[in-house]
Motif scaffolding. Structure first.
Motif, PDB file in Angstrom:
ATOM      1  N   ALA B 755       0.841  -1.200   0.000  1.00  0.00           N
ATOM      2  CA  ALA B 755       0.000   0.000   0.000  1.00  0.00           C
ATOM      3  C   ALA B 755       0.873   1.246   0.000  1.00  0.00           C
ATOM      4  O   ALA B 755       1.990   1.236   0.503  1.00  0.00           O
ATOM      5  CB  ALA B 755      -0.906   0.008   1.227  1.00  0.00           C
ATOM      6  N   ASN B 756       0.352   2.301  -0.584  1.00  0.00           N
ATOM      7  CA  ASN B 756       1.024   3.589  -0.509  1.00  0.00           C
ATOM      8  C   ASN B 756       0.862   4.167   0.887  1.00  0.00           C
ATOM      9  O   ASN B 756      -0.041   3.784   1.628  1.00  0.00           O
ATOM     10  CB  ASN B 756       0.447   4.555  -1.546  1.00  0.00           C
ATOM     11  N   TRP B 757       1.728   5.084   1.223  1.00  0.00           N
ATOM     12  CA  TRP B 757       1.668   5.724   2.526  1.00  0.00           C
ATOM     13  C   TRP B 757       0.309   6.423   2.695  1.00  0.00           C
ATOM     14  O   TRP B 757      -0.119   7.154   1.805  1.00  0.00           O
ATOM     15  CB  TRP B 757       2.816   6.728   2.677  1.00  0.00           C
ATOM     16  N   LEU B 758      -0.342   6.152   3.792  1.00  0.00           N
ATOM     17  CA  LEU B 758      -1.654   6.704   4.143  1.00  0.00           C
ATOM     18  C   LEU B 758      -2.790   6.210   3.253  1.00  0.00           C
ATOM     19  O   LEU B 758      -3.880   6.760   3.264  1.00  0.00           O
ATOM     20  CB  LEU B 758      -1.643   8.247   4.167  1.00  0.00           C
ATOM     21  N   GLU B 759      -2.532   5.179   2.466  1.00  0.00           N
ATOM     22  CA  GLU B 759      -3.596   4.607   1.636  1.00  0.00           C
ATOM     23  C   GLU B 759      -4.367   3.592   2.477  1.00  0.00           C
ATOM     24  O   GLU B 759      -3.882   2.508   2.757  1.00  0.00           O
ATOM     25  CB  GLU B 759      -3.000   3.943   0.400  1.00  0.00           C
ATOM     26  N   ARG B 760      -5.581   3.954   2.865  1.00  0.00           N
ATOM     27  CA  ARG B 760      -6.386   3.052   3.683  1.00  0.00           C
ATOM     28  C   ARG B 760      -6.801   1.837   2.852  1.00  0.00           C
ATOM     29  O   ARG B 760      -6.817   1.879   1.630  1.00  0.00           O
ATOM     30  CB  ARG B 760      -7.638   3.772   4.220  1.00  0.00           C
ATOM     31  N   THR B 761      -7.222   0.798   3.563  1.00  0.00           N
ATOM     32  CA  THR B 761      -7.598  -0.422   2.831  1.00  0.00           C
ATOM     33  C   THR B 761      -8.785  -0.184   1.905  1.00  0.00           C
ATOM     34  O   THR B 761      -8.927  -0.861   0.903  1.00  0.00           O
ATOM     35  CB  THR B 761      -7.962  -1.567   3.793  1.00  0.00           C
ATOM     36  N   TYR B 762      -9.641   0.800   2.225  1.00  0.00           N
ATOM     37  CA  TYR B 762     -10.799   1.028   1.354  1.00  0.00           C
ATOM     38  C   TYR B 762     -10.376   1.535  -0.017  1.00  0.00           C
ATOM     39  O   TYR B 762     -11.130   1.456  -0.975  1.00  0.00           O
ATOM     40  CB  TYR B 762     -11.825   1.959   2.009  1.00  0.00           C
ATOM     41  N   SER B 763      -9.162   2.101  -0.142  1.00  0.00           N
ATOM     42  CA  SER B 763      -8.630   2.460  -1.458  1.00  0.00           C
ATOM     43  C   SER B 763      -7.746   1.340  -2.009  1.00  0.00           C
ATOM     44  O   SER B 763      -7.743   1.073  -3.210  1.00  0.00           O
ATOM     45  CB  SER B 763      -7.776   3.723  -1.368  1.00  0.00           C
ATOM     46  N   PHE B 764      -6.991   0.738  -1.102  1.00  0.00           N
ATOM     47  CA  PHE B 764      -6.018  -0.280  -1.520  1.00  0.00           C
ATOM     48  C   PHE B 764      -6.710  -1.502  -2.118  1.00  0.00           C
ATOM     49  O   PHE B 764      -6.329  -1.992  -3.187  1.00  0.00           O
ATOM     50  CB  PHE B 764      -5.176  -0.670  -0.292  1.00  0.00           C
ATOM     51  N   VAL B 765      -7.752  -1.980  -1.441  1.00  0.00           N
ATOM     52  CA  VAL B 765      -8.413  -3.198  -1.906  1.00  0.00           C
ATOM     53  C   VAL B 765      -9.004  -3.017  -3.302  1.00  0.00           C
ATOM     54  O   VAL B 765      -8.743  -3.823  -4.199  1.00  0.00           O
ATOM     55  CB  VAL B 765      -9.459  -3.686  -0.877  1.00  0.00           C
ATOM     56  N   PRO B 766      -9.773  -1.950  -3.552  1.00  0.00           N
ATOM     57  CA  PRO B 766     -10.260  -1.782  -4.927  1.00  0.00           C
ATOM     58  C   PRO B 766      -9.128  -1.529  -5.926  1.00  0.00           C
ATOM     59  O   PRO B 766      -9.245  -1.907  -7.092  1.00  0.00           O
ATOM     60  CB  PRO B 766     -11.192  -0.576  -4.868  1.00  0.00           C
ATOM     61  N   ARG B 767      -8.050  -0.891  -5.503  1.00  0.00           N
ATOM     62  CA  ARG B 767      -6.952  -0.622  -6.441  1.00  0.00           C
ATOM     63  C   ARG B 767      -6.322  -1.941  -6.909  1.00  0.00           C
ATOM     64  O   ARG B 767      -6.093  -2.143  -8.097  1.00  0.00           O
ATOM     65  CB  ARG B 767      -5.893   0.258  -5.784  1.00  0.00           C
TER      66      ARG B 767
END
Lengths: 105, 831
Positions: B755-767
């Motif tokens: 994950a990118n720094w400060l990227e919460r899972t709600y952004s990471f999972v769809p990404r």
């Protein structure tokens, strides 16, 4: 304009490398920062934005970041690089005994 | 003065509409008035106004004065000579002269000439349109100019006007109809085509739009050709080809536009459908004569929209001034987005598929006036029509204009699935809409920053501090900045860097750190930062990354930590701290509660508060008291301050609850015991629920586990119920609690590494995509599952409770010294 006075704040070792510590000097709160290369800088200790403690901020060779909202102030002159009013900057040096000497007035 | 004139080039522009005026503005911006002596010839007796807003003026949404782009004073102050109310009658290319109908300036000499004569209303042949002396019969109006519009408003307000007919069911016609309706007239639209807006949208979309227009009370007559206007003194009605007569008091003609080419044609320039120009906007016939705007035909296309005209004006100014002599116009991909009679309509590219291999997605909901159609070719959007809804238009426009990659799940292009990546029609947001609710930045401030010269999203965020609070508005900030920059956005190279101070993305950064064995933050700066410079904004992320990568080998430099991680508590607005002891799974004991109560009293906590994560928060604790507070509590840190594994919320589960099907409390305690305090790119909040009633809110946690009948457990990832709301995706269902603990750890480690720094899972999972995550973490498609398990086990083994560590002896000199020595803290109000 009153003459500038120099105040001894004690050993520079009180401040860990690349951190800041705050001092009460003559009714003012002054944050002194010890850069990684050993030089020292001093600014007013209170962020003009919302009163955050600058001595708790993270720093590099150029700026310190207020820990509350990440506003940045240049260590050299106290000017903000994030659009806030400036903070006062003070002359500070380390004397031959390893003591911090800050100039106020 | 005359000396200067002699050395300045004489630039003459015929036409003072939007194309001509924009060209002059662009020229002056590039070279200033010292190089060009500019003369503009405009047949309307005004400065330059925004023709697009005429329909708003008609509808009373804009005042007469508000639609001027450049009032006459602008021309004076910019040294531009404006001949207003003057018509050019002929261009003498050999003498380099423009002849006019103005006796005081019968000729204007030029060195370079720009023809920007625009277009006029197309007037179909109809009986009874004109009086004997060639004027329109009273009550007949074309809809093209400011004077036309003023005339329509005055006439519509007359007592004798109650009914109007608009000829033309295109964009302008529908807008005219809506505008006239606002003056209290009943309105019919008569359209020769088979459906409304036939130039831009297909028949199905037109039918949906028609329902919405009908509902507004506007009568629509399709396939209807008007053959005669009735009434001699003034209009009393119209007659259609089939003999039908519609009574009315005024007729507005909005049946399309025709380029104004008579002057060019008469003066010997090549004219086909319009004045033919090359890629430099130069006429084919004369190197010193150019043409721009709606009067131009470029590569066979004639444009009637403003965006291509702007693009042409920019190229022409580059060529004229020599700012970029090779500037070339290559044509425009036109996309239209407008409100037609109050109904949003967006159209771009193809209306329908053309090849067997084209993908075609259609969704129609006529009852609600919604129609969406997408045409995809070779994984690129090549056409879209959207009626009645604008939620996806900003995204579609970008995808179409720039050929952006499309989501694998095509449905996402049509609907907002609640996943944190929602798109908004930014152009419709009001300027004073607060976009960044943390730092109070409104849309207008973002747009202003772009207008002031910020060309990257990052520079706008730095300037305005938008997106620098909780970060949940970043998607919207990007969208607004992109829209405001109108495609002139430069790609921000730093956008992909893991930290701002080191020009590497996360995989490259991690590879370099490993290859060079960099185990401290200062070593990373020295080896990888430009000029070896430290960067305060990068320290926290690097400290977290290095700890994750090196565990025991990590060389901990305290200055690299954010204040919360230096003193293991969360800094509050007055400089005091909040203290949250660990309560695994939200379970506590009378003994713990007694100690917490004693500490709260002894250290005068100003607020004792239950947290959302099922713990107890002591607020207003002074920094210098922290070590003693921890010693008295004798409990481990709850990590309520870190970018780390935070807490596991649970329900009481099957031991007590009559619905429970699994021991959620125990599993929550097990998960928290194992993964407590692990640093991660952003905070991780977990929950375990004992049945699908989901009392612990597992569906909206970064990682949520739910017991289901049969002793099995569902593991959800990527949920959120903070600044973003998203239901987590079901990663897998496992057979026992041990496997759940393993899968949770595997996901945590994959997230930590990718994950990118400060990227919460709600952004990471769809990404990353759920299917990909399932493949890697559940099916072990990449063969890394064991590595992930091992890596997280190493971190677990290296974990030490920071409270008991630092309570004994400070880690650095003055670690807990106050940073506000003269303030009496806490300053929080006492309840």
């Amino acid at each position: 304009m009153t003459a500038a006075t120099t105040v001894n704040l004690g050993p520079v070792d009180q401040i860990p490398l690349a951190e800041g510590r705050a001092f009460a000097v003559d009714g003012r709160q002054i944050a002194v920062f010890r850069l990684r290369d050993g030089t020292v800088r001093a600014l007013d200790a209170v962020c003009p934005h919302r009163g955050g403690p600058l001595a708790d901020g993270q720093l590099d060779a150029e700026v310190v970041l207020c820990p509350l909202h990440m506003n940045a102030y240049r260590l050299a002159d106290g000017c903000s690089t994030t659009g806030q009013p400036p903070v006062a900057a003070y002359q500070v040096t380390v004397d031959d005994h390893g003591d911090l000497r800050v100039q106020i007035g | 003065m005359s000396e200067i004139s002699a050395t300045r080039r004489r630039l003459v522009v015929i036409g003072n509409g939007m194309a001509g005026a924009r060209t002059v503005e662009e020229v002056l911006e590039r070279s200033g008035p010292e190089r060009f002596e500019v003369t503009m010839i405009g047949s309307e007796p005004y400065g330059n106004y925004n023709r697009i807003l005429l329909s708003h003026l008609l509808a009373g949404e804009e005042a007469d004065g508000d639609i001027y782009l450049n009032p006459t004073e602008w021309y004076e102050s910019h040294g531009v000579r404006l001949l207003s109310g003057v018509t050019a009658t002929r261009i003498d290319r050999y003498a380099k002269l423009v002849n006019t109908d103005d006796p005081t300036t019968p000729t204007v000499r030029y060195d370079q000439l720009v023809i920007a004569t625009g277009s006029t209303s197309f007037l179909p042949t109809m009986e009874g349109m004109y009086t004997d002396d060639g004027a329109f019969v009273a009550g007949v109006f074309p809809f093209r100019t400011l004077d036309d519009t003023r005339g329509m408003i005055a006439y519509a307000r007359h007592d004798h006007s109650t009914r109007a007919v608009v000829i033309g069911g295109g964009l302008l016609g529908l807008e005219a109809a809506r505008g006239l309706q606002s003056h209290g007239l009943s309105v019919d639209v008569v359209h020769a085509g088979t459906h409304l807006m036939s130039a831009q949208i297909g028949p199905d979309a037109g039918a949906v739009l028609q329902r919405s227009v009908d509902r507004l009370g506007i009568g629509v007559h399709l396939r209807a050709r008007t053959t005669a206007l009735l009434g001699s003194e003034r209009i009393t009605g119209i007659r259609l080809q089939d003999g039908t007569e519609l009574p009315c008091d005024m007729v507005v003609i909005a049946a399309g536009i025709r380029p104004n080419v008579e002057l060019a044609s008469r003066s010997g320039f090549t004219v086909e459908r319009a004045i033919v120009v090359d890629d430099a906007m130069r006429t084919l016939d004369d190197d010193d004569v150019y043409a721009v705007g709606e009067c131009v035909q470029h590569r066979g296309e004639v444009y009637g929209l403003v965006a291509p005209v702007w693009e042409q004006a920019v190229v022409l100014a580059d060529v004229l001034t020599g700012a970029d002599p090779t500037a070339a116009y290559h044509g425009s991909r036109t996309s239209t987005k407008l409100k037609v009679a109050g109904v949003p309509v967006a159209a771009m590219g193809l209306q329908a598929p053309e090849r067997d291999t084209d993908e075609h997605l259609v969704f129609a909901e006529p009852r609600r006036g919604i129609y969406r159609s997408l045409v995809i070719r070779d994984d690129k959007l090549v056409g879209a029509t959207v009626v009645g809804d604008e939620s996806k238009v900003a995204f579609l426009t970008q995808a179409y204009d720039r050929g952006m990659p499309l989501p694998e799940e095509r449905l996402r292009m049509m609907f907002d699935l609640a996943d944190g990546g929602g798109d908004v029609a930014v152009e419709d947001l009001p300027d004073d809409l607060q976009v960044c609710n943390c730092n109070g930045v409104d849309k207008g401030a973002l747009v202003h920053a772009v207008q002031d010269g910020c060309t990257t999203v990052q520079s706008v965020m730095d300037r305005t501090r938008a997106g620098k609070g909780c970060g949940s508005c970043k998607v919207q900030v990007c969208a607004i900045v992109e829209w405001a920059a109108g495609g002139a956005l430069t790609v921000d190279p730093s956008a992909n860097w893991y930290v701002p101070g080191i020009p590497l993305d996360k995989p490259a950064l991690m590879a370099a750190i490993r290859a060079q064995h960099l185990t401290s933050v200062s070593a990373v700066f020295a080896a990888l930062a430009p000029a070896g410079a430290e960067d305060a904004r990068s320290k926290m992320a690097l400290a977290s990354l290095l700890k994750m990568m090196w565990d025991d080998e990590y060389v901990d430099e305290r200055d690299a930590r954010f204040i919360n991680d230096r003193v293991h508590a969360n800094i509050q607005r007055d400089g005091t701290f909040s203290v949250v002891p660990q309560m695994r799974g939200g379970v506590t004991t009378p003994d713990q509660l007694r100690r917490i109560a004693d500490v709260a009293e002894k250290f005068d906590a100003k607020l004792v508060k239950l947290t959302g994560g099922q713990r107890i928060d002591l607020l207003g604790i002074r920094k210098e008291d922290l070590p003693q507070v921890w010693a008295d509590l004798g409990m481990p840190s709850g990590y309520a301050y870190g970018k780390s594994f935070r807490t596991v919320k649970t329900c009481v589960g099957q031991d007590f609850c009559r619905f429970g099907v699994g021991d959620s409390t125990q599993l929550g305690i097990d998960i928290e015991t194992r993964y407590q305090g692990l640093e991660s790119p952003a905070k991780l909040k977990l929950a375990v629920s004992g049945c699908p009633r989901n009392c612990a809110e597992s569906y909206v946690k970064d990682i949520g586990v739910v017991a289901i009948e049969g002793g099995r457990w569902e593991v959800y990832v990527g949920g959120a119920a903070g600044a973003h709301i998203r239901k987590g995706d079901l990663l897998c269902t496992v057979d026992n609690p041990e496997t759940a603990v393993t899968i949770v750890g595997r996901f945590i480690q994959y997230y930590r590494e990718n994950a990118n720094w400060l990227e919460r899972t709600y952004s990471f999972v769809p990404r990353v995509g759920l299917e990909r995550l399932q493949a890697i973490l559940v099916d072990d498609s990449d063969g890394i599952a064991a590595d992930l398990d091992e890596a997280v086990a190493r971190s677990v083994a290296a974990y030490q409770d920071p409270w008991q560590q630092d309570a004994a002896a400070p880690a650095t000199s003055g670690q807990f010294r106050t940073s506000l020595p003269l303030e009496v803290l806490p300053k929080v109000p006492v309840r």
